[in-house]
Each structure stands twice: as structure tokens, then as C-alpha cells.
Write a protein that holds these residues in place. Sequence first.
Motif, mmCIF file in Angstrom:
data_model
loop_
_atom_site.group_PDB
_atom_site.id
_atom_site.type_symbol
_atom_site.label_atom_id
_atom_site.label_comp_id
_atom_site.label_asym_id
_atom_site.label_seq_id
_atom_site.Cartn_x
_atom_site.Cartn_y
_atom_site.Cartn_z
ATOM 1 N N LYS A 123 -1.144 10.073 1.906
ATOM 2 C CA LYS A 123 -0.581 10.807 3.037
ATOM 3 C C LYS A 123 0.590 10.045 3.661
ATOM 4 O O LYS A 123 1.648 10.623 3.941
ATOM 5 N N ASP A 135 0.826 -1.213 0.000
ATOM 6 C CA ASP A 135 0.000 0.000 0.000
ATOM 7 C C ASP A 135 0.861 1.264 0.000
ATOM 8 O O ASP A 135 0.536 2.252 -0.669
ATOM 9 N N ARG A 159 -1.354 3.709 -2.162
ATOM 10 C CA ARG A 159 -2.770 3.528 -1.866
ATOM 11 C C ARG A 159 -3.259 4.572 -0.861
ATOM 12 O O ARG A 159 -4.379 5.028 -0.928
ATOM 13 N N ASN A 160 -2.375 4.919 0.091
ATOM 14 C CA ASN A 160 -2.647 6.004 1.037
ATOM 15 C C ASN A 160 -1.606 7.084 0.772
ATOM 16 O O ASN A 160 -0.434 6.960 1.164
#
Length: 257
Positions: free
Chosen positions: A82, A74, A79-80
Motif C-alpha cells: 500500500k 521496505d 514489503r508494504n
Amino acid sequence: MADDEHHLQESPVESVLENLVEKIHRHDSSSSSSSDSDDDKKSPLSPSMKNKVFRLFGREKPVYKVLGGGKPADVLLWRNKKISGGILGTATAVWILFELMEYHLLALVCHFLIVALAVLFLWSNATMFINKSPPRIPEFYIPEEPVVQVASALTIEINRAFSILREIASGRDLKKFLSVIAGLWVLSIVGSWCNFLTLFYIAFVLLHTVPVMYEKYEDQVDAFSEKAWIEIKKQYAVFDAKVLSKFPRGPLKDKKV
């Protein structure tokens, strides 16, 4: 009699029209059957064509699964955004601090401890002066389980690398031996251009950019890599026929009578 003569005159025309209609129907039915048969012939080929699609490094799984899945995948595939941006920004700040500003690790640790101790000392004295009671400083400790897991994973990977090097040094695969030697030689050249921290930072940035870009432009990259791989195989075949075939492959075995 007039009606019979009129019927006899029209019957050849009607028969010709009926023959034309029958021929048209036969042509339509034959074309539809042939198209159905063609579709039937093409349908079993479609899965095989899909299975023959060239993938980079011969992978059969998606990029997410190749990277191991879970939180590491991820982060690498953004995927994130931040968390991924924060990790990449922290690595960039560390590289700027140590490489561009020429800060040293020991000095950084000492300065960090000085600031932390000074803040805690002032906070505890101010709290005692206001509330007349000693403050409770939070406890910091490193849990044992994550450290053991990291150490175990590193041990497994190091032992795997040693086994691969041992297999390469045994002389069983000349192609793998030459490819490893060439890779180490290129890595030594790149290492002579910059220090270890810069090289590690470049690898870190590539690890956070190349997988996500490859996942986005997967089809175009695979098509280009297929053409490049075919050309490399042709050049290697020529090199094998002219150079590698002249080297002995291994110890000669006694012929059985």
C-alpha cells in the motif's frame, strides 16, 4: 563311511560358496568406505563453492541490507504494497500533471493555497454561525529534527561525491576515469532526449521496480551477469593490450643508483 564320503563331496562346493560370500561382503564394505570417503572429500568443498557464487557488483549482503534496511528498503522492495503503491502513484500523478498537462509549479502552489484558504474561511464562518463561537484552526509546522537529518545526510553524500571526483581527476586510475567519462557521456545523451523531470521520474520508477525484480530473480540475473562480466573482461584485456598500454601511466621516477 557313506556319511564321510558325502561330507567330502560337499566340502569343495561349500568352500566355493563361502569364498563368494566373503568377496561380496568385501566389495560392499570397500564400496561403502569409498563412498564415505568421497562424501568426506566433497563436504569441505561445499562451503567454498557457496562462497564462490558470483554476485552482481560483488555484493556480499542481501539486497535488503544493500538498500540500507529499515523503511526505505521496505518501500523499495514492496514489503508494504500500500505504501509503495501510494508513493509510486503520487509520483506518477505529479509527472502527468507537470509533464503531460504542462502545469507549472508556481501555479500549482498558488491554486492549492487559494483552495485551502477558501475552505478554512468558509468552515470558520459556518462554525461561528452555527455554534456562535470561533473555531480553532489547527496549527501546521515543520519539525526541525527531520529537516536537520535530511540536510546532514545530503551534505555527507555531496562531500563524498566531491572526494570521489577529486580522486578520479588525480589520474591515478585510468580505468575508473574512462568509465566515469563514458557514464557521464551516456547520461548527457539521455538528458538531451527528455527534460529533468522526466529523467527524474524514470529513475524513480526504476528504483521502485528493478530492486524488487532482482530480488525475485536473483540467481538467474547473477548467472547471466557472470557470463557478461567474463566477456567484458576479455574485451577490456584486448583493449588494454592494444590501446591503454601505450599511454604513460604516470610521471617517471628517477632511478636509484
